[in-house]
Scaffold this motif. Sequence first.
Motif, PDB file in Angstrom:
ATOM      1  N   GLY A 183     -11.643   8.371  13.902  1.00 43.19           N
ATOM      2  CA  GLY A 183     -12.897   7.634  14.067  1.00 43.19           C
ATOM      3  C   GLY A 183     -14.078   8.463  13.610  1.00 43.19           C
ATOM      4  N   ARG A 184     -15.228   7.812  13.448  1.00 44.38           N
ATOM      5  CA  ARG A 184     -16.432   8.516  12.973  1.00 44.38           C
ATOM      6  C   ARG A 184     -16.917   9.554  13.979  1.00 44.38           C
ATOM      7  NH1 ARG A 184     -19.448   6.120   8.688  1.00 44.38           N
ATOM      8  NH2 ARG A 184     -18.450   4.246   7.885  1.00 44.38           N
ATOM      9  N   GLU A 185     -16.770   9.269  15.266  1.00 42.02           N
ATOM     10  CA  GLU A 185     -17.214  10.220  16.273  1.00 42.02           C
ATOM     11  C   GLU A 185     -16.436  11.530  16.160  1.00 42.02           C
ATOM     12  OE1 GLU A 185     -16.530   7.066  16.793  1.00 42.02           O
ATOM     13  OE2 GLU A 185     -18.584   6.350  17.129  1.00 42.02           O
ATOM     14  N   GLN A 186     -15.132  11.405  15.878  1.00 44.25           N
ATOM     15  CA  GLN A 186     -14.317  12.611  15.711  1.00 44.25           C
ATOM     16  C   GLN A 186     -14.704  13.358  14.434  1.00 44.25           C
ATOM     17  OE1 GLN A 186     -13.239   9.653  16.590  1.00 44.25           O
ATOM     18  NE2 GLN A 186     -11.828   9.809  18.316  1.00 44.25           N
ATOM     19  N   ILE A 187     -15.035  12.593  13.381  1.00 44.10           N
ATOM     20  CA  ILE A 187     -15.496  13.232  12.145  1.00 44.10           C
ATOM     21  C   ILE A 187     -16.799  13.985  12.410  1.00 44.10           C
ATOM     22  CG2 ILE A 187     -16.352  12.806   9.804  1.00 44.10           C
ATOM     23  CD1 ILE A 187     -14.458  10.399   9.673  1.00 44.10           C
ATOM     24  N   ALA A 188     -17.710  13.360  13.158  1.00 44.73           N
ATOM     25  CA  ALA A 188     -18.978  14.015  13.493  1.00 44.73           C
ATOM     26  C   ALA A 188     -18.735  15.276  14.313  1.00 44.73           C
ATOM     27  CB  ALA A 188     -19.883  13.053  14.245  1.00 44.73           C
ATOM     28  N   GLN A 189     -17.786  15.223  15.220  1.00 47.52           N
ATOM     29  CA  GLN A 189     -17.457  16.398  16.022  1.00 47.52           C
ATOM     30  C   GLN A 189     -17.004  17.546  15.131  1.00 47.52           C
ATOM     31  OE1 GLN A 189     -17.895  16.935  19.248  1.00 47.52           O
ATOM     32  NE2 GLN A 189     -17.079  19.018  19.053  1.00 47.52           N
ATOM     33  N   ALA A 190     -16.150  17.216  14.153  1.00 50.41           N
ATOM     34  CA  ALA A 190     -15.631  18.250  13.255  1.00 50.41           C
ATOM     35  C   ALA A 190     -16.724  18.802  12.343  1.00 50.41           C
ATOM     36  CB  ALA A 190     -14.487  17.680  12.420  1.00 50.41           C
ATOM     37  N   LYS A 191     -17.527  17.924  11.735  1.00 51.99           N
ATOM     38  CA  LYS A 191     -18.569  18.387  10.821  1.00 51.99           C
ATOM     39  C   LYS A 191     -19.619  19.218  11.549  1.00 51.99           C
ATOM     40  CE  LYS A 191     -16.788  16.077   7.360  1.00 51.99           C
ATOM     41  NZ  LYS A 191     -16.010  16.792   6.327  1.00 51.99           N
ATOM     42  N   GLY A 192     -19.882  18.871  12.794  1.00 47.54           N
ATOM     43  CA  GLY A 192     -20.891  19.583  13.569  1.00 47.54           C
ATOM     44  C   GLY A 192     -20.498  20.996  13.955  1.00 47.54           C
TER      45      GLY A 192
END
Length: 471
Positions: free
Chosen positions: A196-205
Amino acid sequence: MITLSLAEIAEVVGGRMHDIPDASAEVTGPVVRDSREAGPGSLFVAFVGERVDGHDFAGQVVEAGAVAVLGSRPVGVPAIVVDDVQAALGALARHVVRRLGTTLVALTGSAGKTSTKDLIAQVLRRKAPTVFTPGSMNNEVGLPLTALTATGETKFLVLEMGARGIGHIRYLCELTPPKIGAVLNVGSAHIGEFGGREQIAQAKGELVEALPPAEEGGAAILNADDPLVRAMASRTKAKVILFGESGEADVRAENVRLTDTGQPSFSLHTPSGASDVTMRLYGEHHVSNALAAAAVAHELGMSADEIATALSEAGSLSRWRMEVTERPDGVTVVNDAYNANPESMKAALRALVAIGKGRRTWAVLGKMAELGDEALAEHDAVGRLAVRLNVSKLVAVGGREAQWLQLGAYNEGSWGEESVHVSDAQAAVDLLRSELRPGDVVLVKASRSVGLESVATALLETGAEGEVAAR
């Protein structure tokens, strides 16, 4: 790379020296993993792959001038043997970066990483010697190999960071700790792997979490136009600089427009002043990439005029990314086949329409990989967008995903021959060769695994009766 003795390298990587007559012998050349790149003074890193074992080339690389091999077993020539070659390569990169004291700029995002990295590098090297990631060497092997090309003269080291899951970027930041980190966007690329996008945001952050605090010079460059990226400001102690078209962005674009040939033009505003930019690259999506580069350059002391001049003169440094080539017969081929995700696919379609204004446009599209449960919806959406943008003809290439592309176009209103499904790249080439007319514009794009660059290559060979004029 800076000069290091074999004894020092062995100590840094925790390795054991085998068949080394002189531990003081120095590595003065590059660190390479491809035996064909080995030369005088180099260090060859031997990986065991699915089909090729680098250790088998040990004798060859030493004959070519390599000082030693970094591998996982003795090979009968000078070697430093370790338990984990990848970990040893990372440790060596970390050691070299710390010794150099180079300002390290890292960037990540779901789309546009390579293009933005190329822009940052072209802007910064006007100020001082700059080393940057070649192509998309953005993983746990490519990143340290890039870092090891830095020398004592390198002022800026620009590294692209990719991720396939949580923790990947954190690991890369441990290998090469950045001082400045830019997060471009959070999209759908690899959403099937992340969930999901939230997990992608977690990784990119993880990138901004790794930055030093503001008082130590840390700076987080964040996209003000992407809510998931902007929210990362709360995850860092570094100075936050926002870029985008939002009025709240510290580095922003105003009066964005496209030239008649589809190249973006805008007024660049930074805290130190404003200046006009007209880019050589194609497509409005490059405005955001340019702003990220401008924000990095501003933080490193460049003026608005210097940045604008560099952005206006910057070109594409990486293959198969919006390569625009005009054949002698007037057919324009846009090769953007290196990779694809929903965001980059939509941006490419809009660029196609801008480039082909008043001309017949063709979108030759294939599968977007690693979308998981979102694959059907995302391919359908791209097909629909092609119709909404009035692309003259959609050619969907491949299997199930290509059928979804065509289905989206059909459901959006493509009832006649505006869209067609073909089985493979050769079928697409045959169709285009029979139907292209002088003046047509053809976009070719899909995920790397599809290999649609062969379509662009074939089309340019078809029109190569005389010299092809590349813009």
